[in-house]
Scaffold this motif. Structure first.
Motif, mmCIF file in Angstrom:
data_model
loop_
_atom_site.group_PDB
_atom_site.id
_atom_site.type_symbol
_atom_site.label_atom_id
_atom_site.label_comp_id
_atom_site.label_asym_id
_atom_site.label_seq_id
_atom_site.Cartn_x
_atom_site.Cartn_y
_atom_site.Cartn_z
ATOM 1 N N ILE A 116 59.231 49.950 42.486
ATOM 2 C CA ILE A 116 59.106 48.667 41.789
ATOM 3 C C ILE A 116 57.922 48.761 40.833
ATOM 4 O O ILE A 116 56.785 48.982 41.264
ATOM 5 C CB ILE A 116 58.896 47.496 42.776
ATOM 6 N N PRO A 117 58.144 48.621 39.511
ATOM 7 C CA PRO A 117 57.040 48.680 38.548
ATOM 8 C C PRO A 117 56.375 47.312 38.397
ATOM 9 O O PRO A 117 57.017 46.330 38.027
ATOM 10 C CB PRO A 117 57.739 49.106 37.244
ATOM 11 N N LEU A 118 55.089 47.228 38.669
ATOM 12 C CA LEU A 118 54.346 45.973 38.594
ATOM 13 C C LEU A 118 53.420 45.970 37.382
ATOM 14 O O LEU A 118 52.948 47.020 36.943
ATOM 15 C CB LEU A 118 53.506 45.766 39.859
ATOM 16 N N MET A 119 53.144 44.775 36.866
ATOM 17 C CA MET A 119 52.194 44.623 35.772
ATOM 18 C C MET A 119 51.533 43.249 35.886
ATOM 19 O O MET A 119 52.132 42.316 36.429
ATOM 20 C CB MET A 119 52.909 44.760 34.427
ATOM 21 N N TRP A 120 50.301 43.135 35.374
ATOM 22 C CA TRP A 120 49.575 41.871 35.454
ATOM 23 C C TRP A 120 48.647 41.738 34.256
ATOM 24 O O TRP A 120 48.409 42.701 33.521
ATOM 25 C CB TRP A 120 48.761 41.808 36.754
ATOM 26 N N ASN A 121 48.132 40.537 34.037
ATOM 27 C CA ASN A 121 47.158 40.299 32.969
ATOM 28 C C ASN A 121 45.746 40.614 33.477
ATOM 29 O O ASN A 121 45.405 40.310 34.629
ATOM 30 C CB ASN A 121 47.215 38.853 32.489
ATOM 31 N N ALA A 122 44.935 41.205 32.601
ATOM 32 C CA ALA A 122 43.599 41.652 32.991
ATOM 33 C C ALA A 122 42.722 40.487 33.453
ATOM 34 O O ALA A 122 42.825 39.367 32.945
ATOM 35 C CB ALA A 122 42.940 42.374 31.823
ATOM 36 N N SER A 123 41.855 40.774 34.416
ATOM 37 C CA SER A 123 40.862 39.801 34.877
ATOM 38 C C SER A 123 39.624 39.856 34.003
ATOM 39 O O SER A 123 39.405 40.807 33.257
ATOM 40 C CB SER A 123 40.477 40.089 36.324
ATOM 41 N N THR A 124 38.798 38.833 34.107
ATOM 42 C CA THR A 124 37.494 38.818 33.433
ATOM 43 C C THR A 124 36.395 38.811 34.494
ATOM 44 O O THR A 124 36.619 38.410 35.638
ATOM 45 C CB THR A 124 37.350 37.590 32.530
ATOM 46 N N ASP A 125 35.204 39.264 34.082
ATOM 47 C CA ASP A 125 34.070 39.315 34.998
ATOM 48 C C ASP A 125 32.787 39.126 34.193
ATOM 49 O O ASP A 125 32.757 39.418 32.990
ATOM 50 C CB ASP A 125 34.046 40.660 35.732
ATOM 51 N N ASN A 126 31.719 38.654 34.831
ATOM 52 C CA ASN A 126 30.463 38.456 34.115
ATOM 53 C C ASN A 126 29.836 39.772 33.668
ATOM 54 O O ASN A 126 29.041 39.797 32.723
ATOM 55 C CB ASN A 126 29.470 37.684 34.993
ATOM 56 N N VAL A 127 30.206 40.882 34.306
ATOM 57 C CA VAL A 127 29.745 42.208 33.869
ATOM 58 C C VAL A 127 30.943 43.028 33.400
ATOM 59 O O VAL A 127 31.120 43.254 32.219
ATOM 60 C CB VAL A 127 28.992 42.941 34.992
ATOM 61 N N ALA A 128 31.765 43.459 34.323
ATOM 62 C CA ALA A 128 32.964 44.216 33.952
ATOM 63 C C ALA A 128 33.828 44.434 35.187
ATOM 64 O O ALA A 128 33.313 44.629 36.294
ATOM 65 C CB ALA A 128 32.606 45.561 33.332
ATOM 66 N N VAL A 129 35.137 44.391 34.999
ATOM 67 C CA VAL A 129 36.083 44.745 36.057
ATOM 68 C C VAL A 129 36.181 46.268 36.106
ATOM 69 O O VAL A 129 36.387 46.929 35.085
ATOM 70 C CB VAL A 129 37.466 44.137 35.786
ATOM 71 N N THR A 130 35.999 46.844 37.300
ATOM 72 C CA THR A 130 36.042 48.308 37.428
ATOM 73 C C THR A 130 37.303 48.808 38.115
ATOM 74 O O THR A 130 37.579 50.010 38.076
ATOM 75 C CB THR A 130 34.825 48.806 38.218
ATOM 76 N N GLY A 131 38.050 47.913 38.747
ATOM 77 C CA GLY A 131 39.263 48.365 39.413
ATOM 78 C C GLY A 131 40.141 47.221 39.861
ATOM 79 O O GLY A 131 39.731 46.046 39.826
ATOM 80 N N TYR A 132 41.369 47.567 40.236
ATOM 81 C CA TYR A 132 42.317 46.595 40.780
ATOM 82 C C TYR A 132 42.898 47.147 42.085
ATOM 83 O O TYR A 132 43.238 48.334 42.181
ATOM 84 C CB TYR A 132 43.454 46.318 39.800
ATOM 85 N N GLN A 133 42.998 46.264 43.085
ATOM 86 C CA GLN A 133 43.601 46.618 44.367
ATOM 87 C C GLN A 133 45.007 46.031 44.439
ATOM 88 O O GLN A 133 45.199 44.842 44.173
ATOM 89 C CB GLN A 133 42.758 46.079 45.521
ATOM 90 N N VAL A 134 45.982 46.861 44.782
ATOM 91 C CA VAL A 134 47.375 46.439 44.871
ATOM 92 C C VAL A 134 47.748 46.310 46.343
ATOM 93 O O VAL A 134 47.543 47.250 47.131
ATOM 94 C CB VAL A 134 48.312 47.447 44.167
ATOM 95 N N PHE A 135 48.291 45.159 46.727
ATOM 96 C CA PHE A 135 48.634 44.881 48.116
ATOM 97 C C PHE A 135 50.139 44.696 48.267
ATOM 98 O O PHE A 135 50.779 44.020 47.455
ATOM 99 C CB PHE A 135 47.933 43.608 48.608
ATOM 100 N N LYS A 136 50.678 45.288 49.323
ATOM 101 C CA LYS A 136 52.052 45.013 49.766
ATOM 102 C C LYS A 136 51.938 44.166 51.013
ATOM 103 O O LYS A 136 51.503 44.656 52.051
ATOM 104 C CB LYS A 136 52.800 46.319 50.044
#
Length: 447
Positions: free
Chosen positions: A327-347
């Motif tokens: 299953i190919p997933l996609m999402w819109n980027a998050s914002t952060d006061n410094v910088a987003v360094t990664g994304y965790q994907v949960f099933k």
């Protein structure tokens, strides 16, 4: 003894058949509505798919439920839909590829400035918008191929960022006469895909009094309220012989935003980073001015310990086609006061993958056919702060495809023969040997 009289059996059979057909039609409607992976389409001038959804074009097939799903590999003309399958974006909505001089409703158009409006059901980070048109002497009674089109786009808009649910380009359409086809391509920046829309048009006249004069450059561009991740831009209006319609904002040579106002609030900037901003004016004919003066600034550094979590990722959805195991997933980027360094994907509640902060897509693999799953995504920053979960996406994998013998170039096949090639099942329409599935009309893809 009295005899029991039964109703006419033929009438009963007809009634049952009608009931079953009606039930299947309703089920199909809900099936396609629930599986539509809504993205975007050209709504004005109305594309072929849009006119199908509106009921103006007839006998269009399943595209009437999802005119926004004409998706194929990007990179046209070197890549993208195969010849003969350009209108359907590679054949999933095959009726769109039927081509004749009278098959489709035409939209009246004139050469010169034309605004193309896109309706975006799910916006995506974008690389470009490109528009192609058929050659004057193309054959309207033959399938659409690359040879039908002038392969240099008459309008090519580079873009960096994510548009809203409505986007438009004003382009100078070349002079043509009679029935022509415009191919509009929306190229996504962070996947290998693009969206392809054909627009059937009828030219009512020549080029007319086309506007070829560009606006003057905007003046006095300046930056204020510079913070760690944002800054406010302002400038003086450009002038034009007809009228300025919008302004494009660049960092160096890369366009990062556009607006019709004389101010713009840049957000999502990197902290402690130098920016070199210029602005260009655009008129309704698509003429672009020279660049303004440059406004240079450096965003503020962030001091102290970081305890602020990123914002939750948004618009998590299925991007492309699921298989029985992926299953190919996609999402819109998050914002952060410094910088987003990664994304965790949960099933469900289980962490199954972590990707970099510049990645907004992930293909889940190793799944089971015909099984329901739920997914969420969370953003992480360098300090280890974790965002709230995104929206939940519930997906059921399709049933595993039937297993057929692998295609062999030396084997002769007859109509009805079924083979497997590159994990896709095909059926031969007639006798064939040595013609590769996916690249020859003799093969059709099996559902």
């Amino acid at each position: 003894m009295s005899t029991l009289s039964l109703p006419n059996s033929n009438l009963i059979k007809k009634a049952l058949a009608g009931f079953l057909l009606a039930t299947l039609a309703i089920m199909a409607l809900f099936l396609f509505e629930s599986k539509a992976s809504a993205h975007g389409y050209v709504s004005n001038p109305s594309s072929r798919a849009d006119l199908c959804a509106k009921g103006t074009n007839k006998n269009c097939g399943l595209i009437i439920y999802e005119p926004y799903s004409l998706e194929a590999a990007k990179g046209f003309p070197a890549a993208g839909p195969a010849d003969g399958k350009i209108a359907s974006a590679n054949g999933l909505f095959a009726p769109l590829d039927e081509q004749s001089a009278t098959r489709w409703t035409k939209v009246n158009i004139s050469a010169g400035p034309t605004t193309f409006n896109w309706t975006l059901k799910v916006p995506h980070a974008t690389a470009s918008w490109k528009y192609y048109i058929t050659k004057q002497n193309w054959d309207p009674n033959a399938p659409l191929t690359r040879a039908s089109f002038d392969l240099t786009p008459f309008c090519n808009v580079a873009y960096k960022g994510q548009p809203s649910n409505s986007y438009s380009d004003t382009c100078n359409v070349p002079s043509r006469t009679g029935y022509q086809v415009i191919l509009a391509v929306w190229e996504i920046s962070d996947t290998g895909n693009a969206f392809y829309n054909v627009i059937d048009v009828n030219f009512s006249g020549g080029s007319g009094n086309a506007d070829t004069t560009a606006p003057t450059a905007p003046a006095s561009v300046s930056a204020s309220n510079v913070a760690s991740t944002s800054a406010t831009l302002s400038w003086n209006a450009a002038t034009d012989n007809v009228g300025v319609t919008n302004y494009r904002i660049f960092n160096g040579s890369t366009q990062i935003a556009s607006t019709s106002a004389l101010t713009y609030n840049l957000t999502g900037l990197a902290s402690n980073t130098a920016y070199n901003i210029t602005v260009k004016a655009v008129d309704a004919a698509g003429n672009v001015s020279p660049a303004s003066n440059a406004a240079s600034f450096t965003t503020q550094a962030v001091s102290g310990s970081d305890t602020q979590a990123p914002a939750a990722p948004t618009t998590l959805h299925v991007m492309g086609t699921s298989t029985s195991t992926t299953i190919p997933l996609m999402w819109n980027a998050s914002t952060d006061n410094v910088a987003v360094t990664g994304y965790q994907v949960f099933k469900g509640s289980t962490l199954i993958a972590t990707v970099s902060g510049s990645t907004v897509a992930y293909t889940v693999s190793g799944l089971t056919a015909n099984t329901a799953y739920s997914f969420t995504v969370k953003a992480v920053d360098a300090a280890g702060n974790v965002s709230a979960a995104s929206n939940v996406v519930n997906v059921t994998t399709p049933s595993a495809p039937a297993a057929y013998p692998a295609w062999n170039a030396s084997t002769s096949y007859v109509g009805g023969s079924k083979v497997s090639y590159n994990n896709v099942n095909y059926e031969a329409k007639w006798w064939t040997q040595g013609e590769t599935p996916g690249n020859a009309d003799v093969w059709k893809v099996l559902p």
